[in-house]
Design an enzyme around this catalytic site. Structure first.
Site, PDB file in Angstrom:
ATOM      1  N   TYR A   1       0.753  -1.200   0.018  1.00  0.00           N
ATOM      2  CA  TYR A   1       0.044   0.066   0.119  1.00  0.00           C
ATOM      3  C   TYR A   1       0.792   1.191  -0.003  1.00  0.00           C
ATOM      4  O   TYR A   1       0.618   2.126  -0.704  1.00  0.00           O
ATOM      5  CB  TYR A   1      -0.906  -0.037   1.019  1.00  0.00           C
ATOM      6  CG  TYR A   1      -2.002   0.923   0.897  1.00  0.00           C
ATOM      7  CD1 TYR A   1      -3.275   0.671   0.164  1.00  0.00           C
ATOM      8  CD2 TYR A   1      -2.015   2.122   1.790  1.00  0.00           C
ATOM      9  CE1 TYR A   1      -4.306   1.591  -0.011  1.00  0.00           C
ATOM     10  CE2 TYR A   1      -3.132   3.044   1.376  1.00  0.00           C
ATOM     11  CZ  TYR A   1      -4.091   2.713   0.710  1.00  0.00           C
ATOM     12  OH  TYR A   1      -5.404   3.578   0.668  1.00  0.00           O
TER      13      TYR A   1
ATOM     14  N   GLU B   1       2.179   6.090  -7.091  1.00  0.00           N
ATOM     15  CA  GLU B   1       1.267   7.317  -7.695  1.00  0.00           C
ATOM     16  C   GLU B   1       1.790   8.646  -7.368  1.00  0.00           C
ATOM     17  O   GLU B   1       1.507   9.491  -8.270  1.00  0.00           O
ATOM     18  CB  GLU B   1      -0.078   7.107  -6.842  1.00  0.00           C
ATOM     19  CG  GLU B   1      -0.692   5.868  -7.130  1.00  0.00           C
ATOM     20  CD  GLU B   1      -2.040   5.669  -6.360  1.00  0.00           C
ATOM     21  OE1 GLU B   1      -2.685   6.860  -5.962  1.00  0.00           O
ATOM     22  OE2 GLU B   1      -2.384   4.446  -5.987  1.00  0.00           O
TER      23      GLU B   1
END
Length: 334
Positions: free
Chosen positions: A258, A265
């Site tokens: 995660y 991103e």
């Protein structure tokens, strides 16, 4: 030691070696019960004693335990568990009342006529998503082994169609949470789904210059690995099946993936800012008298802050879930 206990023709046969009144010896006895009993007794051996539990075939009051009227000399009643006829009737009555009350409570709970339809929909949704992300993961892995680093540069053109499909379908997770179809809280679902779709559709989908960047490979790869365990876990949960290795993976794999996915991103957004500044795409000019232009790169800088806040929100939510499913179970006080 090694007790041999059987019930045949309503007669309990016992044989075992132990230390008793005759010292170390083989002890045996038989008891013929007054009325029929279940043929499979339950035996529990401790250091001090041996407990044999025999179940009646019909729950009613017996005048005595054995068929013979005179009680065998080796039998003695346990008054701590003794019930006379009135006590037994009272106990049966309480059990019947408890059963009736339970049935009344269950009858008050409204039955959902669409229960099976909802379950079927959730199973199909999770299955389709699992197959989609499995295709992405396998395709990217095979290409990585065959092409090596060269596979980084055309990941988007090879994988984007399937990723578009999976992430568009993922919008249903927000709807499922919103209407109460699943128990997942709404905010974490919104943060994850809309955050991914912003990167996929707005950043990568509109800038051809970004589509050949190596960071695309890492974004898609981290997303797909996470979902390989999440969707099968939810699919099996729909039918009441829990596979412990899968549960552990579902609530553990996200710990490294995660943050890595969020970092990928963020790198993608940082790399896109100069391109948006140069092209002016999505920048909004307000009319007079304001005469102000809202630069999209500035929006992206604000979004970067929101991205890390969203990671923190989801990280805390997932940590609580992991603690709930994998943490030590609290013992119930008797």
């Amino acid at each position: 030691q090694n007790p041999d206990i059987t019930i045949t023709d309503n007669v309990l046969h016992f044989r075992a070696q132990g230390h008793g009144a005759k010292g170390d010896n083989i002890y045996e006895f038989e008891i013929e019960f007054l009325e029929p009993v279940e043929p499979k007794p339950v035996c529990r051996v401790t250091q001090r004693q041996l407990n044999i539990t025999v179940q009646k075939k019909e729950s009613n009051w017996w005048e005595r335990l054995t068929k013979q009227e005179k009680r065998p000399l080796f039998l003695a009643p346990d008054f701590d568990r003794w019930l006379d006829e009135s006590d037994a009737e009272m106990e049966l009555k309480e059990k019947e009342e408890e059963k009736i009350n339970k049935m009344k409570i269950e009858s008050r709970v409204p039955k959902d006529p669409f229960k099976h339809l909802k379950k079927g929909y959730l199973i199909m949704y999770n299955l389709v998503q699992f197959l989609g992300f499995s295709w992405i993961f396998v395709n990217m892995t095979v290409r990585l082994f065959i092409l090596g680093k060269d596979s980084f540069y055309d990941t988007f053109h090879t994988i984007s169609d399937m990723m578009y499909f999976c992430q568009t379908l993922a919008l249903m997770e927000i709807m499922n949470s919103l209407i109460g179809l699943v128990r997942s809280p709404l905010i974490p679902s919104v943060v994850q789904v809309l955050g991914r779709n912003f990167v996929l559709f707005v950043i990568l989908g509109t800038l051809e210059e970004m589509q050949s960047k190596p960071v695309v490979f890492f974004i898609f790869y981290f997303w797909s690995i996470t979902e390989l365990f999440r969707y099968p876990y939810y699919m099996l949960s729909c039918i009441g099946i829990e596979w412990k290795p899968l549960t552990w993976l579902r609530y553990t794999v996200w710990i490294p993936l995660y943050p890595l996915g969020g970092l990928a991103e963020a790198v993608c957004i940082v790399q896109s800012i100069p391109i948006f500044s140069e092209t002016g795409k999505f920048s909004l000019g307000l009319p007079n008298p304001l005469n102000v232009t809202i630069q999209f790169p500035f929006v992206l800088q604000i979004y970067l802050i929101a991205l890390f806040l969203g990671i923190f929100v989801n990280f805390r939510h997932l940590y609580k879930q992991r603690k709930q499913h994998l943490g030590p179970k609290k013992r119930k006080m008797k």
